[in-house]
Design a protein around this motif. Structure first.
Motif, PDB file in Angstrom:
ATOM      1  N   THR A 245       1.354   4.919   3.581  1.00  0.00           N
ATOM      2  CA  THR A 245       1.420   5.163   2.045  1.00  0.00           C
ATOM      3  C   THR A 245       0.863   4.143   1.139  1.00  0.00           C
ATOM      4  O   THR A 245       0.500   2.771   1.462  1.00  0.00           O
ATOM      5  CB  THR A 245       3.134   4.706   1.654  1.00  0.00           C
ATOM      6  N   ILE A 246      -0.153   4.578   0.283  1.00  0.00           N
ATOM      7  CA  ILE A 246      -1.076   3.673  -0.656  1.00  0.00           C
ATOM      8  C   ILE A 246      -0.192   3.140  -1.766  1.00  0.00           C
ATOM      9  O   ILE A 246      -0.118   1.954  -1.913  1.00  0.00           O
ATOM     10  CB  ILE A 246      -2.096   4.386  -1.115  1.00  0.00           C
ATOM     11  N   LEU A 247       0.722   3.810  -2.324  1.00  0.00           N
ATOM     12  CA  LEU A 247       1.534   3.426  -3.481  1.00  0.00           C
ATOM     13  C   LEU A 247       2.556   4.353  -3.530  1.00  0.00           C
ATOM     14  O   LEU A 247       2.714   5.392  -3.376  1.00  0.00           O
ATOM     15  CB  LEU A 247       0.568   3.623  -4.878  1.00  0.00           C
ATOM     16  N   SER A 248       3.709   3.819  -4.058  1.00  0.00           N
ATOM     17  CA  SER A 248       5.069   4.352  -4.439  1.00  0.00           C
ATOM     18  C   SER A 248       5.536   3.908  -5.616  1.00  0.00           C
ATOM     19  O   SER A 248       5.486   2.540  -5.788  1.00  0.00           O
ATOM     20  CB  SER A 248       5.861   4.454  -3.215  1.00  0.00           C
ATOM     21  N   LEU A 271      -0.416  13.481  -2.794  1.00  0.00           N
ATOM     22  CA  LEU A 271       0.434  13.064  -3.831  1.00  0.00           C
ATOM     23  C   LEU A 271       1.653  13.702  -4.149  1.00  0.00           C
ATOM     24  O   LEU A 271       1.687  15.017  -4.402  1.00  0.00           O
ATOM     25  CB  LEU A 271      -0.377  13.136  -5.344  1.00  0.00           C
ATOM     26  N   THR A 272       2.774  13.197  -4.285  1.00  0.00           N
ATOM     27  CA  THR A 272       4.125  13.551  -4.255  1.00  0.00           C
ATOM     28  C   THR A 272       4.643  12.967  -5.833  1.00  0.00           C
ATOM     29  O   THR A 272       4.697  11.693  -6.059  1.00  0.00           O
ATOM     30  CB  THR A 272       5.054  13.416  -3.128  1.00  0.00           C
ATOM     31  N   PHE A 273       5.056  13.738  -6.579  1.00  0.00           N
ATOM     32  CA  PHE A 273       5.356  13.667  -7.868  1.00  0.00           C
ATOM     33  C   PHE A 273       6.566  14.313  -8.347  1.00  0.00           C
ATOM     34  O   PHE A 273       6.398  15.511  -8.592  1.00  0.00           O
ATOM     35  CB  PHE A 273       4.315  13.714  -8.883  1.00  0.00           C
ATOM     36  N   GLY A 274       7.767  13.709  -8.048  1.00  0.00           N
ATOM     37  CA  GLY A 274       9.232  14.388  -8.293  1.00  0.00           C
ATOM     38  C   GLY A 274       9.139  15.615  -7.231  1.00  0.00           C
ATOM     39  O   GLY A 274       9.040  15.318  -6.082  1.00  0.00           O
ATOM     40  N   GLY A 333       3.199   0.709   0.801  1.00  0.00           N
ATOM     41  CA  GLY A 333       4.438   1.078   1.366  1.00  0.00           C
ATOM     42  C   GLY A 333       5.372   1.982   0.660  1.00  0.00           C
ATOM     43  O   GLY A 333       4.984   2.210  -0.503  1.00  0.00           O
ATOM     44  N   LEU A 334       6.200   2.588   1.109  1.00  0.00           N
ATOM     45  CA  LEU A 334       7.045   3.431   0.649  1.00  0.00           C
ATOM     46  C   LEU A 334       8.415   3.026   0.468  1.00  0.00           C
ATOM     47  O   LEU A 334       9.130   2.403   1.319  1.00  0.00           O
ATOM     48  CB  LEU A 334       7.378   4.859   1.570  1.00  0.00           C
ATOM     49  N   LEU A 347       0.891   0.905   4.995  1.00  0.00           N
ATOM     50  CA  LEU A 347      -0.589   1.484   4.820  1.00  0.00           C
ATOM     51  C   LEU A 347      -1.378   0.424   5.584  1.00  0.00           C
ATOM     52  O   LEU A 347      -1.327  -0.534   5.766  1.00  0.00           O
ATOM     53  CB  LEU A 347      -1.073   1.104   3.385  1.00  0.00           C
ATOM     54  N   THR A 348      -2.284   1.101   6.453  1.00  0.00           N
ATOM     55  CA  THR A 348      -3.379   0.336   7.317  1.00  0.00           C
ATOM     56  C   THR A 348      -4.669   0.839   6.468  1.00  0.00           C
ATOM     57  O   THR A 348      -5.134   1.974   6.479  1.00  0.00           O
ATOM     58  CB  THR A 348      -3.498   1.110   8.815  1.00  0.00           C
ATOM     59  N   GLY A 349      -5.403  -0.142   6.062  1.00  0.00           N
ATOM     60  CA  GLY A 349      -6.641   0.018   5.368  1.00  0.00           C
ATOM     61  C   GLY A 349      -6.900  -1.033   4.374  1.00  0.00           C
ATOM     62  O   GLY A 349      -6.133  -1.930   4.114  1.00  0.00           O
TER      63      GLY A 349
END
Length: 387
Positions: A245-248, A271-274, A333-334, A347-349
């Motif tokens: 997870t890059i962003l939440s 990308l999950t949005f709603g 992270g989520l 996230l790994t990166g």
């Protein structure tokens, strides 16, 4: 009749085993611990000291943090070398008088610099790459008792109450020290760390996530005017080489608003949005999320300056910008259920740069796991592995 035996079960402090290392050992100052606690330290009788001179190599992209500390008289007289805005700063306390001086070249350029600290008569001198950077004069009417008692040295923290310092700073230092020659001593340093983090041969600017933790911000810091002006988050990096997870984003008591996740196996970014889910399989190195009142715009760019723009309606997220006032933004992270900062799918990166509302995001200002490096990434991550 047998004897009864009473066993004492009085509580006692657990003994912390300390590991000994050579003073020349590379030390990654960003290693996990209490933020002001030194990573390594050494205590020696002053009668064994014949030269008040220490030389070591130092490298960082971090503009602020603690580097080298020393004291005598159980902390009554002390010395601190740190960075602030990338510039060296010395604070010295002697017989109740505290002085502070800053100057010299910026050191947070990611290159190895040779630092030398010496005491010459009434002067403390800092040399950077064999050139004088700072000179501090300290006069005293007290007796010269430097050859009695003990001297303590430490890297990455201090051994005194931080309130004694006249210049306050953030102590975390994402940097490395190596090839140290400390006074004229050969005694080993001690550390409570079971294993020292490596100092990678080559580094690049960015924030490194090793897959074990994330950073969390309160979105109210960014969203004061978001309902009128919108909210813009930009991320630079090689997305095809990331995993996790890059962003939440999540508001209190509500479902997860948004998640951006990378899959290193498929090279896809989701990308999950709603209730909307968008798969982005193309390789890109800049992603902009532009939150507006009725829609979310997604802008992707690659090295060839080719851009692709997507728009996602926010019908299922009414007035979502307003809900961000007390929400959370997680990098790496989520965000979990409830109000806890529980994360998963870390996230790994390497994220080369993160901006919110056009300003660089400083991960040292977040509530973050100590395994996250705020300012540097191992350059080997660009090759898809870490040596």
């Amino acid at each position: 009749m047998g004897r009864s035996v009473l066993l004492s079960c009085e509580p006692h402090e657990p003994r912390v085993l300390k590991k000994q290392i050579s003073g020349r050992t590379p030390v990654n100052l960003g290693q996990e611990r209490d933020i002001w606690k030194p990573l390594v330290q050494s205590t020696t009788n002053l009668s064994e000291v014949h030269s008040i001179r220490s030389v070591f190599e130092f490298r960082t992209f971090d503009p602020e943090g603690a580097i080298f500390y020393g004291d005598t008289k159980d902390g009554e007289d002390w010395f601190m070398l740190s960075l602030k805005d990338g510039i060296p700063e010395m604070q010295i306390s002697k017989e109740g008088t505290i002085v502070s001086v800053a100057g010299g070249p910026k050191l947070n350029d990611g290159k190895w610099h040779l630092l030398e600290l010496s005491n010459q008569g009434k002067f403390v001198i800092l040399e950077v790459d064999r050139a004088k950077a700072l000179v501090v004069g300290l006069g005293s009417n007290g007796a010269d008792d430097l050859l009695s008692g003990q001297i303590r040295l430490a890297l990455g923290g201090v051994l005194i109450d931080t309130k004694k310092m006249i210049v306050q700073f953030q102590p975390q230092m994402d940097g490395c020290v190596q090839e140290g020659s400390w006074l004229n001593l050969t005694a080993p340093w001690e550390t409570e760390a079971e294993e020292l983090w490596p100092c990678y041969q080559n580094i690049q600017p960015g924030s490194y996530f090793p897959g074990t933790g994330f950073a969390v911000f309160n979105t109210s810091v960014f969203s004061r005017d978001a309902e009128q002006d919108g909210l813009k988050i930009e991320i630079w990096g090689h997305f095809s080489q990331m995993d996790g997870t890059i962003l939440s984003m999540k508001a209190p008591g509500q479902e997860l608003l948004l998640a951006l996740e990378a899959d290193n196996n498929t090279k896809a970014v989701t990308l999950t949005f709603g209730n909307d889910k968008i798969m982005m399989a193309e390789d890109f190195n800049r992603l902009a999320l532009i939150f507006q009142k009725d829609l979310l715009e997604v802008l992707m760019e690659n090295d060839q300056s080719e851009a692709r723009r997507l728009s996602v309606a926010s019908e299922e997220q009414p007035a979502y910008l307003g809900t961000l006032a007390g929400g959370r933004l997680a990098i790496g992270g989520l965000l979990g259920e409830g109000e806890e900062h529980v994360g998963s799918h870390y996230l790994t990166g390497c994220l080369q740069k993160i901006q919110v509302q056009g300003k660089d995001l400083d991960l040292d200002l977040a509530v973050k796991h100590a395994s996250v490096s705020s300012y540097s990434c191992p350059a080997e991550i660009m090759k898809g592995h870490i040596d």
